[in-house]
Design an enzyme around this catalytic site. Sequence first.
Site, PDB file in Angstrom:
ATOM      1  CD1 TRP A 151      -2.575   1.982   1.417  1.00 22.25           C
ATOM      2  CD2 TRP A 151      -3.255   0.329   0.105  1.00 22.25           C
ATOM      3  NE1 TRP A 151      -3.805   2.332   0.920  1.00 22.25           N
ATOM      4  CE2 TRP A 151      -4.247   1.326   0.098  1.00 22.25           C
ATOM      5  CE3 TRP A 151      -3.462  -0.815  -0.664  1.00 22.25           C
ATOM      6  CZ2 TRP A 151      -5.424   1.229  -0.634  1.00 22.25           C
ATOM      7  CZ3 TRP A 151      -4.638  -0.911  -1.391  1.00 22.25           C
ATOM      8  CH2 TRP A 151      -5.596   0.105  -1.366  1.00 22.25           C
ATOM      9  CG  ASP A 207      -1.478  11.977  -2.730  1.00 20.18           C
ATOM     10  OD1 ASP A 207      -1.434  10.733  -2.646  1.00 20.18           O
ATOM     11  OD2 ASP A 207      -1.864  12.569  -3.754  1.00 20.18           O
ATOM     12  CD  GLU A 210      -5.375   5.237  -0.025  1.00 24.59           C
ATOM     13  OE1 GLU A 210      -6.035   4.638  -0.894  1.00 24.59           O
ATOM     14  OE2 GLU A 210      -5.333   4.893   1.166  1.00 24.59           O
ATOM     15  CD  GLU A 211      -3.391   7.960  -7.324  1.00 24.91           C
ATOM     16  OE1 GLU A 211      -4.397   7.318  -7.673  1.00 24.91           O
ATOM     17  OE2 GLU A 211      -3.101   9.083  -7.791  1.00 24.91           O
ATOM     18  CD  GLU A 437     -13.558   6.174  -5.837  1.00 23.58           C
ATOM     19  OE1 GLU A 437     -12.856   6.079  -4.819  1.00 23.58           O
ATOM     20  OE2 GLU A 437     -13.383   5.463  -6.856  1.00 23.58           O
TER      21      GLU A 437
END
Length: 566
Positions: A151, A207, A210-211, A437
């Site tokens: 992750w 961030d 998540e990237e 989303e």
Amino acid sequence: MALKFAAITLLGIILASIPTAVESAEHVARADGPADQYIAKENPIALQGILDNIGPKGIKAPGAKAGIVVASPSTYNPNYFYTWTRDSALTFKYLVSAFTNGNSSLNSLIQDYIVAQSTIQQIKNPSGDFETGGLGEPKYYVNETAFEGDWGRPQRDGPALRASTMIAYSNALLATGENTTVRDVIWPIINNDLAYVTQYWNQSGFDLWEEVNGSSIFTTAMQHRALVEGSALAKQLGQPHDTYDSQAPEVLCFLQSSYWNGTHSAANIKTTQNNARGGLDCALILTANHLFDSKATCSADGYQPCQSKALANHKAVIDSMRTIYSINSDAKSPGQASAVGRYSEDVYYDGNPWFLCTSAAAEQLYKALYQWTATGSVIVDETSQAFFKDLVPDIQTGTFDKSSPQFKQITDAARTYADGFLAIVQRHAGTNGSIAEQFSRENGTMVSASDLTWSYAAFLTMTDARAGGKVLDQESWGWDAVKAPTECKATAATGSLIRPTATAFPSGSGANVTAAGGPGGPGGPGGPTGTSTGSAASGTSSKGAAPGRVRSPLVGLRRWRGKEEL
């Protein structure tokens, strides 16, 4: 083998019974209704959408422990059936606001969340343990166990957001004299999150999407806010606050001096990997929204919704989205609301607009309107003039007070602009009120995760901002309590951790928080209503005994590195 077969069979039953990615058939084109009418209909649906995704009684959160927020009931393509620290904190920040403005039924659920987070804080995970950075772990299984797969970690906004949410609830209890409950039950959790912030704020992290690993403006801003309001709470409780006071000015200095490039801010800087993004990102708008302070002025140098840099960011982000989505074909001119995604280079699920980002674009404008009205003027300077010219093409620089025709021109146009973003959300949400989303850049149908909790929360904070009044009046965290030094320093401070031990709140805690909601607010006419039951305010532990969800090896991860990783 028999056990393995049974597990696979059980998983198949669960996957068949829980929604997966949103299906396009749920979306049916329809004419947009008046904004007020739509809000009155959608607000209760959005609130119920949140409650359905929270354990232990949420109907779309089977197996989730008490107070645990499931990001989405989708379990496949994509699998969001986890709990994220960030999403949970932002969701409960709204629920705390709804509670303090009249919805007393949310009290026990909030307490469940707080007790659950005391457990989450102490779970050993790939980011560390309680004492070695584990609080920066972004996600967990819904049965309160560690997720150990690959992750984007650590993510350093989570502890700050969680602290701010619990501080808001603590302030409500303090106002009714529950100092002991705050000190003994809530403060240890807040203290630990603030200690994490003071120690790690100057280190890189992933961030909010998540990237990207580096420094994120959203993370820095939330860290600054948490330290400021955390210091104020510590003083009320007679707790040490020197580490917060020493680091808050440095975090503010970094926020003010590092992200602005002269035209707009960059959402991420000092990244540790090759990054094709240009820096324009919905995170810039979210930063302004979550820094909002009802007592702020618009003349200061900062990122309040009405301040010049935040308005310049709003324009730059929206303009970067206008021509990349087919559904924006009728909104290519400046000053027209358009669908908003995370960032223009996005490729996740083909890089679509996001509901929460489109709601956020409206929310910043509504909050700016509140601040212009509260301060009695609109300030147009060289930094913000391009934004204002989209609303009033012949506007000149200057300060325009309430009595001026320019003030009315600007505020009328800004409200129309904001309502345009609201109309886009209405146009692409499900006919049953569900909000996913994303929605397709080509035809507007909902895609990716269904019933995204953060999407519902973002819609509700946006409509609260539109209503203004008491809900926003109460949003003040001390935006000007700290001054940045003239020279920034890369510092850190190690605070003392406190092992949370409370497993329940005293019976009756929170019962005297009875502030009434104003019109359109969570507890007032036109606002959402809903009830929820929890178990934290009792003589027993709030933790449920329902089994947690087993992760299938076939189910992909969330948003890491712009694609699903198996």
